[in-house]
Design a protein around this motif. Structure first.
Motif, PDB file in Angstrom:
ATOM      1  N   ILE A 265       6.478   3.585   6.518  1.00 31.37           N
ATOM      2  CA  ILE A 265       7.047   2.991   5.304  1.00 31.37           C
ATOM      3  C   ILE A 265       6.909   3.958   4.131  1.00 31.37           C
ATOM      4  O   ILE A 265       7.832   4.116   3.320  1.00 31.37           O
ATOM      5  N   TYR A 266       5.766   4.628   4.048  1.00 30.51           N
ATOM      6  CA  TYR A 266       5.559   5.611   2.988  1.00 30.51           C
ATOM      7  C   TYR A 266       6.584   6.740   3.076  1.00 30.51           C
ATOM      8  O   TYR A 266       7.146   7.172   2.058  1.00 30.51           O
ATOM      9  N   VAL A 267       6.843   7.228   4.279  1.00 29.50           N
ATOM     10  CA  VAL A 267       7.819   8.304   4.460  1.00 29.50           C
ATOM     11  C   VAL A 267       9.205   7.850   4.006  1.00 29.50           C
ATOM     12  O   VAL A 267       9.937   8.604   3.342  1.00 29.50           O
ATOM     13  N   ALA A 268       9.591   6.618   4.350  1.00 24.73           N
ATOM     14  CA  ALA A 268      10.899   6.106   3.930  1.00 24.73           C
ATOM     15  C   ALA A 268      10.981   5.967   2.414  1.00 24.73           C
ATOM     16  O   ALA A 268      12.019   6.272   1.806  1.00 24.73           O
ATOM     17  N   LEU A 269       9.909   5.524   1.780  1.00 26.90           N
ATOM     18  CA  LEU A 269       9.898   5.386   0.322  1.00 26.90           C
ATOM     19  C   LEU A 269       9.961   6.738  -0.368  1.00 26.90           C
ATOM     20  O   LEU A 269      10.588   6.874  -1.432  1.00 26.90           O
TER      21      LEU A 269
ATOM     22  N   VAL B 160       0.822   6.742  -7.312  1.00 32.08           N
ATOM     23  CA  VAL B 160      -0.193   7.786  -7.179  1.00 32.08           C
ATOM     24  C   VAL B 160       0.407   9.128  -7.604  1.00 32.08           C
ATOM     25  O   VAL B 160       1.535   9.463  -7.190  1.00 32.08           O
ATOM     26  N   PRO B 161      -0.273   9.924  -8.414  1.00 29.72           N
ATOM     27  CA  PRO B 161       0.228  11.255  -8.796  1.00 29.72           C
ATOM     28  C   PRO B 161       0.458  12.128  -7.559  1.00 29.72           C
ATOM     29  O   PRO B 161      -0.257  12.011  -6.561  1.00 29.72           O
ATOM     30  N   PRO B 162       1.471  12.990  -7.614  1.00 23.59           N
ATOM     31  CA  PRO B 162       1.796  13.820  -6.441  1.00 23.59           C
ATOM     32  C   PRO B 162       0.621  14.642  -5.919  1.00 23.59           C
ATOM     33  O   PRO B 162       0.492  14.842  -4.707  1.00 23.59           O
ATOM     34  N   ASN B 163      -0.226  15.121  -6.818  1.00 22.44           N
ATOM     35  CA  ASN B 163      -1.336  15.962  -6.372  1.00 22.44           C
ATOM     36  C   ASN B 163      -2.457  15.170  -5.702  1.00 22.44           C
ATOM     37  O   ASN B 163      -3.389  15.761  -5.160  1.00 22.44           O
ATOM     38  N   LYS B 164      -2.388  13.832  -5.733  1.00 16.47           N
ATOM     39  CA  LYS B 164      -3.419  13.007  -5.115  1.00 16.47           C
ATOM     40  C   LYS B 164      -2.908  12.211  -3.918  1.00 16.47           C
ATOM     41  O   LYS B 164      -3.677  11.471  -3.295  1.00 16.47           O
ATOM     42  N   LYS B 165      -1.630  12.336  -3.594  1.00 10.80           N
ATOM     43  CA  LYS B 165      -1.071  11.570  -2.484  1.00 10.80           C
ATOM     44  C   LYS B 165      -1.692  11.991  -1.153  1.00 10.80           C
ATOM     45  O   LYS B 165      -1.945  11.152  -0.282  1.00 10.80           O
ATOM     46  N   ALA B 166      -1.940  13.277  -0.979  1.00  8.85           N
ATOM     47  CA  ALA B 166      -2.553  13.749   0.268  1.00  8.85           C
ATOM     48  C   ALA B 166      -3.932  13.130   0.464  1.00  8.85           C
ATOM     49  O   ALA B 166      -4.314  12.781   1.594  1.00  8.85           O
ATOM     50  N   LEU B 167      -4.682  12.986  -0.631  1.00 10.84           N
ATOM     51  CA  LEU B 167      -6.004  12.369  -0.540  1.00 10.84           C
ATOM     52  C   LEU B 167      -5.893  10.915  -0.113  1.00 10.84           C
ATOM     53  O   LEU B 167      -6.671  10.444   0.733  1.00 10.84           O
TER      54      LEU B 167
ATOM     55  N   VAL C  53       0.836  -1.199   0.000  1.00  8.30           N
ATOM     56  CA  VAL C  53       0.000   0.000   0.000  1.00  8.30           C
ATOM     57  C   VAL C  53       0.872   1.251   0.000  1.00  8.30           C
ATOM     58  O   VAL C  53       0.651   2.194  -0.781  1.00  8.30           O
ATOM     59  N   ALA C  54       1.873   1.280   0.876  1.00  6.68           N
ATOM     60  CA  ALA C  54       2.776   2.427   0.931  1.00  6.68           C
ATOM     61  C   ALA C  54       3.550   2.581  -0.370  1.00  6.68           C
ATOM     62  O   ALA C  54       3.753   3.704  -0.859  1.00  6.68           O
ATOM     63  N   TYR C  55       3.965   1.472  -0.953  1.00  7.15           N
ATOM     64  CA  TYR C  55       4.706   1.508  -2.224  1.00  7.15           C
ATOM     65  C   TYR C  55       3.825   2.061  -3.343  1.00  7.15           C
ATOM     66  O   TYR C  55       4.269   2.884  -4.154  1.00  7.15           O
ATOM     67  N   PHE C  56       2.574   1.614  -3.384  1.00 12.20           N
ATOM     68  CA  PHE C  56       1.653   2.099  -4.420  1.00 12.20           C
ATOM     69  C   PHE C  56       1.424   3.603  -4.298  1.00 12.20           C
ATOM     70  O   PHE C  56       1.473   4.329  -5.299  1.00 12.20           O
ATOM     71  N   VAL C  57       1.193   4.075  -3.075  1.00 11.87           N
ATOM     72  CA  VAL C  57       0.947   5.506  -2.883  1.00 11.87           C
ATOM     73  C   VAL C  57       2.183   6.318  -3.242  1.00 11.87           C
ATOM     74  O   VAL C  57       2.087   7.401  -3.836  1.00 11.87           O
ATOM     75  N   SER C  58       3.358   5.812  -2.905  1.00  8.17           N
ATOM     76  CA  SER C  58       4.583   6.564  -3.138  1.00  8.17           C
ATOM     77  C   SER C  58       4.994   6.592  -4.602  1.00  8.17           C
ATOM     78  O   SER C  58       5.426   7.635  -5.102  1.00  8.17           O
ATOM     79  N   PHE C  59       4.840   5.465  -5.316  1.00  9.29           N
ATOM     80  CA  PHE C  59       5.394   5.358  -6.660  1.00  9.29           C
ATOM     81  C   PHE C  59       4.344   5.425  -7.774  1.00  9.29           C
ATOM     82  O   PHE C  59       4.704   5.709  -8.918  1.00  9.29           O
TER      83      PHE C  59
END
Length: 296
Positions: A182-186, A105-112, A97-103
């Motif tokens: 994990i997301y922060v580290a990625l 997901v578009p930057p403008n949608k990561k906060a969502l 999940v963290a990998y998918f959000v980091s790599f």
């Protein structure tokens, strides 16, 4: 220089001003954290007397009874195994999940996406545990769905009141705690390193294995500690999901302290649990230090 002038100089220093600012907070922390821990530690070496009294007979008798008694050892080993299982399941499921959000997901949608991940925090932890009791219950959602589909003829009794139910409930409850570090580290990984690996002929899988995973290990270790430490002392889930039939360390402390009124024995169990957590934490902190050195 006179002693009075020296004291005035110290009083005007930045260190003295800083200590003055943090002293109320430090005193508050000592009263709320250090004092109870010291009290429990001292109690653990005493003996339990009649009517909940304490006998100042300082010895290791309580610890000997805990670490040699079959019941105490079995409960501590169960707590350790459940916590390790919950941590493994949570981190393994949280990493994709963290990998998918980091790599992906578009930057403008990561906060969502991060906002959606934190939605479980909107409800009480107790309510979430009750929901899993309803889902896994004899007449719960899973059994009702399987019965309506004709897959089973009668409700399954193995879904609830067992260690597997503990793992499922706790893994769901602590999933956001594992995803975020994990997301922060990625996010901190330099993408040019991944591109360089692929330019050198590495496949995406091997680039992940040799570059992404090692660089994200500090986040993984942080997630492990964040999940492991609270789950080993969880009290609500074994009581509700397990029906009190499979107690863990926290339940054993509650019985000794409140029901049996054995403050010394309960304190010794609490200190033993803290020692176990401290040992595991130290191991992972050393691993984290090793990974951080490898990145330099």
């Amino acid at each position: 220089m006179s002693s009075g002038g020296f004291l005035q100089r110290i009083g005007r220093s930045e260190a003295a001003n800083g200590l003055t600012m943090i002293s109320p907070t430090a005193i508050y922390a000592i009263l709320l954290l250090a004092a109870p821990l010291v009290t429990v530690f001292v109690y653990s070496f005493m003996a339990d007397g009649p009517a909940g009294s304490l006998i100042a007979d300082f010895s290791f008798a309580n610890y000997v009874k805990i670490w040699t008694g079959k019941i105490y050892r079995a409960i501590m080993l169960r707590s350790l195994w459940v916590s390790m299982a919950v941590t493994a399941v949570t981190v393994i499921l949280a990493y994709p999940v963290a990998y998918f959000v980091s790599f992906n997901v578009p930057p403008n949608k990561k906060a969502l996406w991060l906002f959606l991940i934190t939605i479980p925090f909107w409800t009480s932890y107790l309510i979430r545990v009750f929901l899993w009791k309803v889902i896994l219950g004899y007449n719960g959602v899973i059994n009702s769905g399987l019965l309506s589909l004709g897959i089973i003829d009668e409700p399954l009794t193995s879904l609830n009141y067992n260690v597997q139910a503990f793992v499922i409930t706790l893994a769901h409850a602590y999933a956001p705690f594992a995803i975020l570090p994990i997301y922060v580290a990625l996010e901190k990984i330099d993408r040019s390193l991944l591109e360089a690996g692929q330019d050198l002929g590495e496949s995406r899988l091997m680039t992940f294995w040799r570059v992404t995973l090692p660089l994200s290990m500090p986040g993984v270790i942080a997630a492990i500690l964040i999940v492991f430490i609270p789950t080993i002392g969880d009290y609500v889930t074994p009581d509700l999901i397990g029906g009190g039939k499979l107690p863990m360390i926290a339940n054993m402390i509650q019985v000794e302290m409140l029901k049996q009124n054995h403050k010394a024995m309960g304190s010794a169990i609490a200190v033993s649990a803290m020692l176990i957590v401290a040992g595991v934490t130290l191991i992972f902190l050393l691993l984290n230090r090793r990974f951080l050195k490898g990145q330099k």
